[in-house]
Design a protein around this motif. Structure first.
Motif, mmCIF file in Angstrom:
data_model
loop_
_atom_site.group_PDB
_atom_site.id
_atom_site.type_symbol
_atom_site.label_atom_id
_atom_site.label_comp_id
_atom_site.label_asym_id
_atom_site.label_seq_id
_atom_site.Cartn_x
_atom_site.Cartn_y
_atom_site.Cartn_z
ATOM 1 N N VAL A 1 0.857 -1.189 0.000
ATOM 2 C CA VAL A 1 0.000 0.000 0.000
ATOM 3 C C VAL A 1 0.889 1.233 0.000
ATOM 4 O O VAL A 1 1.688 1.434 0.920
ATOM 5 C CB VAL A 1 -0.925 0.031 1.227
ATOM 6 N N GLY A 2 0.752 2.050 -1.038
ATOM 7 C CA GLY A 2 1.564 3.255 -1.167
ATOM 8 C C GLY A 2 2.719 3.033 -2.120
ATOM 9 O O GLY A 2 3.808 2.653 -1.704
ATOM 10 N N VAL A 3 2.476 3.241 -3.404
ATOM 11 C CA VAL A 3 3.520 2.984 -4.409
ATOM 12 C C VAL A 3 3.894 4.304 -5.098
ATOM 13 O O VAL A 3 3.802 4.453 -6.309
ATOM 14 C CB VAL A 3 3.097 1.904 -5.431
ATOM 15 N N GLY A 4 4.343 5.246 -4.265
ATOM 16 C CA GLY A 4 4.764 6.542 -4.765
ATOM 17 C C GLY A 4 6.239 6.570 -5.099
ATOM 18 O O GLY A 4 6.791 5.587 -5.596
ATOM 19 N N VAL A 5 6.886 7.687 -4.790
ATOM 20 C CA VAL A 5 8.287 7.889 -5.156
ATOM 21 C C VAL A 5 9.191 6.781 -4.621
ATOM 22 O O VAL A 5 10.071 6.292 -5.324
ATOM 23 C CB VAL A 5 8.787 9.258 -4.644
ATOM 24 N N MET A 6 8.970 6.374 -3.387
ATOM 25 C CA MET A 6 9.787 5.313 -2.790
ATOM 26 C C MET A 6 9.141 3.936 -2.935
ATOM 27 O O MET A 6 9.818 2.949 -3.232
ATOM 28 C CB MET A 6 10.024 5.616 -1.310
ATOM 29 N N GLY A 7 7.848 3.868 -2.725
ATOM 30 C CA GLY A 7 7.172 2.575 -2.746
ATOM 31 C C GLY A 7 7.187 1.905 -4.104
ATOM 32 O O GLY A 7 7.355 0.670 -4.194
ATOM 33 N N ARG A 8 7.029 2.682 -5.160
ATOM 34 C CA ARG A 8 6.939 2.090 -6.503
ATOM 35 C C ARG A 8 8.219 1.341 -6.902
ATOM 36 O O ARG A 8 8.141 0.182 -7.324
ATOM 37 C CB ARG A 8 6.574 3.152 -7.536
ATOM 38 N N PRO A 9 9.403 1.956 -6.773
ATOM 39 C CA PRO A 9 10.603 1.192 -7.145
ATOM 40 C C PRO A 9 10.862 -0.003 -6.239
ATOM 41 O O PRO A 9 11.388 -1.030 -6.699
ATOM 42 C CB PRO A 9 11.732 2.229 -7.046
ATOM 43 N N MET A 10 10.480 0.090 -4.962
ATOM 44 C CA MET A 10 10.646 -1.066 -4.089
ATOM 45 C C MET A 10 9.710 -2.194 -4.500
ATOM 46 O O MET A 10 10.098 -3.366 -4.551
ATOM 47 C CB MET A 10 10.420 -0.663 -2.625
ATOM 48 N N ALA A 11 8.456 -1.844 -4.804
ATOM 49 C CA ALA A 11 7.500 -2.853 -5.256
ATOM 50 C C ALA A 11 7.963 -3.473 -6.572
ATOM 51 O O ALA A 11 7.858 -4.691 -6.778
ATOM 52 C CB ALA A 11 6.121 -2.215 -5.423
ATOM 53 N N ARG A 12 8.496 -2.645 -7.454
ATOM 54 C CA ARG A 12 8.996 -3.144 -8.736
ATOM 55 C C ARG A 12 10.110 -4.175 -8.530
ATOM 56 O O ARG A 12 10.118 -5.224 -9.188
ATOM 57 C CB ARG A 12 9.496 -1.979 -9.594
ATOM 58 N N ARG A 13 11.011 -3.887 -7.610
ATOM 59 C CA ARG A 13 12.109 -4.823 -7.371
ATOM 60 C C ARG A 13 11.596 -6.157 -6.812
ATOM 61 O O ARG A 13 12.110 -7.221 -7.157
ATOM 62 C CB ARG A 13 13.145 -4.210 -6.426
ATOM 63 N N LEU A 14 10.581 -6.096 -5.957
ATOM 64 C CA LEU A 14 10.002 -7.330 -5.430
ATOM 65 C C LEU A 14 9.356 -8.147 -6.549
ATOM 66 O O LEU A 14 9.503 -9.377 -6.598
ATOM 67 C CB LEU A 14 8.974 -7.005 -4.350
ATOM 68 N N ILE A 15 8.649 -7.470 -7.433
ATOM 69 C CA ILE A 15 8.008 -8.159 -8.570
ATOM 70 C C ILE A 15 9.062 -8.784 -9.471
ATOM 71 O O ILE A 15 8.953 -9.950 -9.882
ATOM 72 C CB ILE A 15 7.130 -7.180 -9.372
ATOM 73 N N GLU A 16 10.098 -8.013 -9.782
ATOM 74 C CA GLU A 16 11.146 -8.504 -10.677
ATOM 75 C C GLU A 16 11.938 -9.646 -10.050
ATOM 76 O O GLU A 16 12.572 -10.426 -10.762
ATOM 77 C CB GLU A 16 12.076 -7.349 -11.069
ATOM 78 N N ALA A 17 11.882 -9.750 -8.715
ATOM 79 C CA ALA A 17 12.551 -10.857 -8.019
ATOM 80 C C ALA A 17 11.679 -12.111 -7.976
ATOM 81 O O ALA A 17 12.083 -13.140 -7.423
ATOM 82 C CB ALA A 17 12.921 -10.438 -6.605
ATOM 83 N N GLY A 18 10.477 -12.022 -8.531
ATOM 84 C CA GLY A 18 9.616 -13.194 -8.618
ATOM 85 C C GLY A 18 8.476 -13.253 -7.628
ATOM 86 O O GLY A 18 7.727 -14.234 -7.593
ATOM 87 N N HIS A 19 8.317 -12.221 -6.807
ATOM 88 C CA HIS A 19 7.218 -12.208 -5.840
ATOM 89 C C HIS A 19 5.919 -11.754 -6.498
ATOM 90 O O HIS A 19 5.921 -10.931 -7.424
ATOM 91 C CB HIS A 19 7.557 -11.276 -4.679
ATOM 92 N N THR A 20 4.808 -12.278 -5.995
ATOM 93 C CA THR A 20 3.489 -11.877 -6.473
ATOM 94 C C THR A 20 2.958 -10.767 -5.580
ATOM 95 O O THR A 20 2.868 -10.942 -4.357
ATOM 96 C CB THR A 20 2.519 -13.073 -6.436
ATOM 97 N N LEU A 21 2.611 -9.633 -6.171
ATOM 98 C CA LEU A 21 2.171 -8.479 -5.385
ATOM 99 C C LEU A 21 0.752 -8.061 -5.727
ATOM 100 O O LEU A 21 0.324 -8.116 -6.891
ATOM 101 C CB LEU A 21 3.094 -7.267 -5.647
ATOM 102 N N VAL A 22 0.027 -7.650 -4.682
ATOM 103 C CA VAL A 22 -1.251 -6.971 -4.850
ATOM 104 C C VAL A 22 -1.042 -5.580 -4.287
ATOM 105 O O VAL A 22 -0.584 -5.416 -3.154
ATOM 106 C CB VAL A 22 -2.411 -7.715 -4.145
#
Length: 303
Positions: free
Chosen positions: A14-35
């Protein structure tokens, strides 16, 4: 829980702004499933384009994911997302909140206590390193929480940066993060004044930074922000003045509550707040040097 076990579960964000978005992206690219959920539909769309699922609400995230990350801009928003109606506290699946925000130790403790009543543990996990560090996966991550809970989420941070376990109570990570940010913003403020004074005295900016970085005056501003974002004239560090004001304000308040007088910190807070009041709140923090230049010419200063 191993990293492979974690990867098989859906993670909430929850919260994919300036900091959250790149962190979420890295988790996705590492193979994690995100909502993911954010009021900014464009930010969410960037992540759904690479495999995330867009949630309809905060509660939708909390009904889907056992572990939920939050990266939110203010203490009030963090409290609403966590404890408000339709917030994480009402979720049927969430068991662990991992808070990446900078909201202060008192708010972190309040939220942690509120969630624990519903059997939800909190991991206090503020990060340092800015948007660039979030994109590169080089953040400093300050974890605080129950050791058994930290063990369940620690593997998720492998792609985000370096983990430092700083305590076993939510709020301890927040305190250290605020102290770090206060040091950083104070260093930038005094470096801006020194830089403007040097230029007005005829010194070459590049030579000045090289000499300072070879001497005892070097700091994060002289070694990183000035060479990369001020001297080239890009002013694109990625952290707004308004956020600096929030963080240093929280830091000074918490330090004073601990009995520290905060003479230097209070003055630094005034400098940043004054810049924010002059249409600077949304400007990149590295633009503070421009305000110091103006003030040095008598512009923008109260009579």
């Amino acid at each position: 829980m191993s990293s492979s076990d974690q990867g098989s579960n859906t993670i909430g964000f929850v919260g994919v702004g300036v900091m959250g978005r790149p962190m979420a992206r890295r988790l996705i690219e590492a193979g994690h499933t995100l909502v993911v959920f954010d009021r900014d539909e464009q930010a969410v769309a960037e992540l759904t384009a690479i495999g995330a699922r867009a949630a309809k609400s905060v509660k939708d995230v909390a009904d889907t994911a056992r572990i939920v990350f939050t990266s939110l801009p203010t203490p009030a928003i963090f409290r609403q997302v966590a404890l408000g109606e339709g917030g994480l506290i009402d979720g049927s699946a969430v068991k662990i909140l991992v808070d990446l925000s900078t909201v202060g130790s008192r708010m972190e403790k309040e939220v942690a206590d509120g969630l624990l009543v519903k059997g939800i543990d909190t991991v206090d996990a503020p990060v340092s390193g800015g948007a660039a560090g979030a994109k590169k996966g080089t953040l400093a991550i300050m974890l605080a929480g129950k050791p058994a809970v930290l063990d369940q989420v620690r593997g998720l941070f492998e792609v985000l940066g370096k983990v430092f376990v700083v305590g076993d109570q939510p709020g301890q990570g927040q305190l250290l993060k605020l102290l770090n940010n206060m040091l950083s913003s104070t260093a930038f403020a005094i470096t801006s004044e020194a830089f403007v004074a040097g230029v007005r005295g005829g010194l070459d900016p590049e030579v000045m930074m090289s000499v300072i970085n070879s001497g005892s005056g070097k700091n994060g501003a002289t070694m990183d922000k000035f060479p990369k974002h001020v001297l080239p004239g890009s002013f694109d560090f990625g952290f707004p003045v308004g956020s600096v004001c929030k963080d240093i304000g929280l830091a000074v308040d918490e330090c004073q509550a601990l009995g520290v007088p905060m003479w230097v910190g209070s003055v630094a807070r005034q400098v940043w707040n004054y810049a924010a009041m002059q249409d600077g709140s949304k400007r990149d923090m590295t633009e503070l040097v421009r305000y110091v230049e103006r003030w040095s010419s008598g512009e923008g200063l109260a009579d």
